[in-house]
Design a protein around this motif. Structure first.
Motif, short mmCIF file in Angstrom:
data_model
loop_
_atom_site.label_atom_id
_atom_site.label_comp_id
_atom_site.label_asym_id
_atom_site.label_seq_id
_atom_site.Cartn_x
_atom_site.Cartn_y
_atom_site.Cartn_z
N ALA A 81 -2.83 10.23 4.17
CA ALA A 81 -3.20 11.37 3.31
C ALA A 81 -3.88 10.88 2.04
CB ALA A 81 -1.96 12.19 2.98
N LEU A 82 -3.34 9.82 1.43
CA LEU A 82 -3.95 9.26 0.22
C LEU A 82 -5.34 8.72 0.52
CD1 LEU A 82 -3.80 8.43 -2.75
CD2 LEU A 82 -2.65 6.32 -2.00
N LEU A 129 -0.37 9.62 -4.30
CA LEU A 129 -0.03 8.22 -4.57
C LEU A 129 1.48 8.05 -4.66
CD1 LEU A 129 -0.81 5.31 -5.33
CD2 LEU A 129 -0.92 6.08 -7.72
N LEU A 130 2.15 8.92 -5.37
CA LEU A 130 3.60 8.83 -5.52
C LEU A 130 4.30 8.92 -4.16
CD1 LEU A 130 5.80 8.53 -7.64
CD2 LEU A 130 5.88 11.01 -7.82
N LYS A 131 3.83 9.81 -3.31
CA LYS A 131 4.42 9.94 -1.98
C LYS A 131 4.17 8.67 -1.16
CE LYS A 131 4.90 12.98 1.96
NZ LYS A 131 4.44 14.16 2.65
N ALA A 132 2.94 8.13 -1.23
CA ALA A 132 2.64 6.89 -0.50
C ALA A 132 3.48 5.74 -1.03
CB ALA A 132 1.15 6.58 -0.61
N ALA A 137 3.74 2.61 1.30
CA ALA A 137 2.36 2.50 1.79
C ALA A 137 1.36 2.19 0.70
CB ALA A 137 1.95 3.80 2.50
N ALA A 138 1.77 2.28 -0.57
CA ALA A 138 0.86 2.02 -1.69
C ALA A 138 1.55 1.14 -2.72
CB ALA A 138 0.41 3.33 -2.33
N ARG A 139 0.76 0.43 -3.49
CA ARG A 139 1.28 -0.43 -4.54
C ARG A 139 2.21 0.36 -5.46
NH1 ARG A 139 -2.83 -4.71 -6.48
NH2 ARG A 139 -1.42 -4.66 -8.25
N ALA A 140 3.28 -0.27 -5.87
CA ALA A 140 4.25 0.40 -6.74
C ALA A 140 3.86 0.31 -8.21
CB ALA A 140 5.63 -0.22 -6.54
N ASP A 141 2.91 -0.55 -8.55
CA ASP A 141 2.57 -0.76 -9.97
C ASP A 141 1.37 0.05 -10.43
OD1 ASP A 141 0.71 -2.17 -8.47
OD2 ASP A 141 0.74 -3.95 -9.74
N ASP A 146 -4.40 5.30 -13.03
CA ASP A 146 -5.05 4.14 -12.42
C ASP A 146 -5.89 4.57 -11.22
OD1 ASP A 146 -3.69 2.45 -14.23
OD2 ASP A 146 -2.00 2.22 -12.83
N LEU A 147 -5.33 5.44 -10.41
CA LEU A 147 -6.04 5.92 -9.22
C LEU A 147 -7.31 6.67 -9.60
CD1 LEU A 147 -5.98 6.18 -6.12
CD2 LEU A 147 -4.69 8.29 -6.43
N PHE A 148 -7.21 7.56 -10.58
CA PHE A 148 -8.38 8.32 -11.04
C PHE A 148 -9.43 7.37 -11.61
CE2 PHE A 148 -10.72 11.29 -13.82
CZ PHE A 148 -10.96 12.31 -12.92
N ALA A 149 -8.99 6.34 -12.34
CA ALA A 149 -9.91 5.35 -12.90
C ALA A 149 -10.63 4.59 -11.79
CB ALA A 149 -9.18 4.39 -13.82
N LEU A 150 -9.91 4.24 -10.72
CA LEU A 150 -10.55 3.52 -9.61
C LEU A 150 -11.58 4.40 -8.89
CD1 LEU A 150 -7.50 1.58 -8.12
CD2 LEU A 150 -9.48 0.62 -9.31
N VAL A 151 -11.26 5.67 -8.70
CA VAL A 151 -12.22 6.59 -8.09
C VAL A 151 -13.45 6.71 -8.99
CG1 VAL A 151 -12.66 9.00 -7.46
CG2 VAL A 151 -10.53 7.91 -6.77
#
Length: 192
Positions: A81-82, A129-132, A137-141, A146-151
């Protein structure tokens, strides 16, 4: 809204969508008005700022992206989903050159016409992200910022002509940095 005013608004949005697709976020408001067959004052009456015009153009897409993320979230694993949300958002940012800078600026400006749409996208990404993360399934840190910045960073990079051909590969690298199980992802890796 009167029928003629609604017709003008619809025509402005149609022309603006074409102009922004061709020329990016810097498309001329004056040119959009001219191509729509209305005066600049008419365009500004409907959309007093460039951001207001972009909000009208983009909110349908962003709302659909948020809805689709909710559907994917219940039908797929958290990591899938992520990843699906990430790919959809990157594809969206590629469809309107220059929109990433506007979204990044609006993200922290509650007075921006784009703020509500950007906040909804940010909140959706953070939730996915929190669910993953809770499923490993996703990095905990990482967090939603951070996700929005990467996008945003990826959207900016593929907005540049020299990086655009590497969009799929760059998405593969970034999702590899986010997800803990990259081999199971569905991003097409290219070496372009």
């Amino acid at each position: 809204m009167r029928a003629d005013a609604e017709k003008n608004r619809s025509q402005i949005l149609t022309v603006a969508r074409e102009a922004v697709t061709q020329h990016g976020a810097d498309a001329s408001m004056r040119d959009i008005a001219r191509r729509a067959g209305v005066g600049l004052a008419t365009l500004l009456r409907h959309f007093p700022t460039r951001e207001a015009l972009f909000e009208a153009l983009l909110c349908t897409n962003l709302d659909a992206l948020t809805r689709k993320a909710g559907e994917t979230e219940t039908a797929a694993s958290a990591g899938e989903a992520l990843l699906s949300w990430f790919r959809e958002l990157v594809a969206f940012t590629q469809s309107y050159r220059g929109v990433v800078a506007m979204m990044a600026a609006a993200h922290t400006n509650p007075d921006s016409a784009l703020y509500a749409s950007c906040e909804a996208v940010h909140t959706t990404g953070a939730r996915l992200l929190l669910k993953a993360q809770s499923e490993g399934a996703a990095r905990a840190d990482m967090n939603g910022d951070d996700l929005f910045a990467l996008v945003t960073a990826l959207g900016w990079a593929v907005d540049q002509p020299s990086f655009a051909p590497r969009a799929d590969h760059l998405a593969y690298l970034i999702t590899g940095a986010i997800l803990t199980n990259q081999p199971g992802t569905d991003v097409k890796k290219t070496t372009g």
